[in-house]
Structures are given as C-alpha cells and as structure tokens.
Design an enzyme around this catalytic site. Sequence first.
Site, short mmCIF file in Angstrom:
data_model
loop_
_atom_site.label_atom_id
_atom_site.label_comp_id
_atom_site.label_asym_id
_atom_site.label_seq_id
_atom_site.Cartn_x
_atom_site.Cartn_y
_atom_site.Cartn_z
N GLU A 84 8.70 4.18 -3.93
CA GLU A 84 8.14 3.20 -3.00
C GLU A 84 7.56 2.02 -3.77
O GLU A 84 7.16 2.16 -4.92
CB GLU A 84 7.00 3.84 -2.18
CG GLU A 84 7.37 4.17 -0.75
CD GLU A 84 7.60 2.95 0.14
OE1 GLU A 84 7.91 1.86 -0.37
OE2 GLU A 84 7.49 3.11 1.36
N ASP A 85 7.50 0.88 -3.11
CA ASP A 85 6.84 -0.27 -3.70
C ASP A 85 5.32 -0.15 -3.58
O ASP A 85 4.59 -0.33 -4.54
CB ASP A 85 7.34 -1.58 -3.04
CG ASP A 85 7.32 -1.52 -1.51
OD1 ASP A 85 6.93 -0.49 -0.92
OD2 ASP A 85 7.72 -2.53 -0.88
N ASP A 132 0.34 2.33 1.70
CA ASP A 132 -0.83 1.76 2.36
C ASP A 132 -1.47 2.87 3.20
O ASP A 132 -2.21 3.70 2.67
CB ASP A 132 -0.32 0.58 3.20
CG ASP A 132 -1.40 -0.23 3.87
OD1 ASP A 132 -2.45 -0.42 3.26
OD2 ASP A 132 -1.19 -0.68 5.01
N PHE A 177 -3.40 -8.36 1.19
CA PHE A 177 -1.96 -8.35 1.41
C PHE A 177 -1.22 -8.76 0.15
O PHE A 177 -1.31 -9.88 -0.33
CB PHE A 177 -1.54 -9.20 2.61
CG PHE A 177 -0.25 -8.71 3.19
CD1 PHE A 177 -0.24 -7.70 4.15
CD2 PHE A 177 0.97 -9.20 2.72
CE1 PHE A 177 0.95 -7.20 4.65
CE2 PHE A 177 2.17 -8.71 3.22
CZ PHE A 177 2.16 -7.71 4.20
N ARG A 183 9.74 -11.83 -2.22
CA ARG A 183 10.27 -10.65 -2.92
C ARG A 183 10.71 -10.99 -4.34
O ARG A 183 10.69 -10.15 -5.23
CB ARG A 183 11.49 -10.08 -2.18
CG ARG A 183 11.17 -9.43 -0.85
CD ARG A 183 12.34 -8.56 -0.41
NE ARG A 183 12.30 -8.23 1.01
CZ ARG A 183 11.65 -7.21 1.54
NH1 ARG A 183 10.94 -6.42 0.77
NH2 ARG A 183 11.67 -6.97 2.84
P1 IMP Z 1 2.33 2.60 5.09
O1 IMP Z 1 3.19 3.37 6.01
O2 IMP Z 1 1.14 2.02 5.80
O3 IMP Z 1 1.92 3.38 3.86
O4 IMP Z 1 3.12 1.33 4.65
C1 IMP Z 1 4.27 1.45 3.93
C2 IMP Z 1 5.04 0.16 3.83
O5 IMP Z 1 4.35 -0.97 4.35
C3 IMP Z 1 5.30 -0.14 2.38
O6 IMP Z 1 6.47 0.47 1.93
C4 IMP Z 1 5.44 -1.64 2.40
O7 IMP Z 1 6.78 -1.98 2.67
C5 IMP Z 1 4.56 -2.09 3.51
N1 IMP Z 1 3.26 -2.57 2.98
C6 IMP Z 1 2.09 -1.91 2.88
N2 IMP Z 1 1.14 -2.67 2.34
C7 IMP Z 1 1.72 -3.85 2.05
C8 IMP Z 1 1.25 -5.07 1.44
O8 IMP Z 1 0.09 -5.23 1.02
N3 IMP Z 1 2.17 -6.05 1.31
C9 IMP Z 1 3.47 -5.93 1.74
N4 IMP Z 1 3.94 -4.82 2.30
C10 IMP Z 1 3.08 -3.79 2.47
MG MG Z 2 8.37 -0.45 1.79
#
Ligand code: IMP
Ligand code: MG
Length: 176
Positions: free
Chosen positions: A100-101, A104, A153, A166
């Site tokens: 994963e990148d 969150d 963000f 990106r």
């Molecule tokens: P989660 O399900 O809340 O953990 O979010 C997962 C996805 O949300 C990540 O794989 C990202 O693609 C996107 N994401 C979460 N935080 C950020 C951020 O700060 N910037 C951009 N994308 C984010």
């Molecule tokens: Mg993602």
Amino acid sequence: MENSIKEVLYSEEVIANKIIELGNQIENDYKDVEEDIVFIGILKGASIFLSDLVRKISIPVKLDFMAVSSYGMSFETSGVVKILKDLDSEIEGKHIIIVEDIIDTGLTLDYLINLLKVRKPKSIRICTLLNKEVRRKVDLDVDYIGFEVPDGFIVGYGIDYAEKYRNLPYIGVIDS
Ligand code: IMP
Ligand code: MG
C-alpha cells in the site's frame, strides 16, 4: 501544480534509502521460503512504491495488482470498498505481501485482508510506505512500515489528491 504543497516531508533521496531498508528486511524474512512470494500492489497509489521496492529485492517474487475505490474526489474515506480490479492469479498456498502507499483509517486493508484470507494463501503480510496511525479505526497488523506520518493530506510518489500529484518524486502535504 506545486504551489499548493505546504511542506515536503520526504525527499527523493530519503524515500530511496527507506526502500533499500525495507527491501533488505523483506528479502531477509522470505529468503528461505519455498512457496511462491506474490507482491500485491494496490492501484494506483502503490504502483510507484511497488516498482521501486521489488527492484531492491533479489529473491524471485511475482507481482499482481488489485484496484479498489476509496476516496473518489473527497478528502475522507467512505468506508465503502469496491473492487475495481481483482487479482489475475490464484493465491492459494502462496505467501502474499500486500503493498500500500498509505494506510489511514485501515478500513480498505481490513476489508481486503478478509477477502483474500478466504482464498487460503500460505501467509499474508502488509507493507506500506506511509502509516497514519493516529487515524486508525480498526486493528491492523502492519508488518513493514516506511514512515509514520502526521495527520494531514499527503501527496506525491504515487499518492494523489483527485488524481493529481502522483508524479511528484517526493512526498509532501497539501492544504486541506
Ligand atoms: P483507509 O482505508 O482510510 O486506510 O485509506 C486507504 C486509502 O486512502 C489509501 O490507500 C490511499 O489511497 C487513500 N489515502 C489515505 N490517506 C491519504 C492521504 O493523506 N493522501 C492521499 N490518499 C490517501
Ligand atoms: Mg491506495
């Protein structure tokens, strides 16, 4: 494009060094396994990280990708995960490493792990370049973490806001 970057968190060089470190760690952990090792990149954000990471690993590995919907055009995760692209290959009996990148809330990965577990891989580990621990809503065991990031963000190095940023070679924070 760059004028809304509030702060640079990790330069190109800092990211490259971290990836060498993660690659060594993963290679060391998997060097004796006999089954296939499959890196699963979560599109599109993890694509740049994954491609740099696997080139720092010299044991044989396979690549596959999944695409899921998360944010759309907004700043907040909806908690609703939709599979836009599934894996191309079977993972039963294989060691999988989900790449994963950024994690969150953890909702996306929690959903994905439960989905992939049903397919009976030999093992599942998670590798993320960035981790926003403070925002976590579910318990997740994350095995490999590049950097712990503050709330804010984040964009760059594969990570977008509304599909922009990106291609930045570094990771930064935008005004939100
Ligand atoms: P989660 O399900 O809340 O953990 O979010 C997962 C996805 O949300 C990540 O794989 C990202 O693609 C996107 N994401 C979460 N935080 C950020 C951020 O700060 N910037 C951009 N994308 C984010
Ligand atoms: Mg993602």
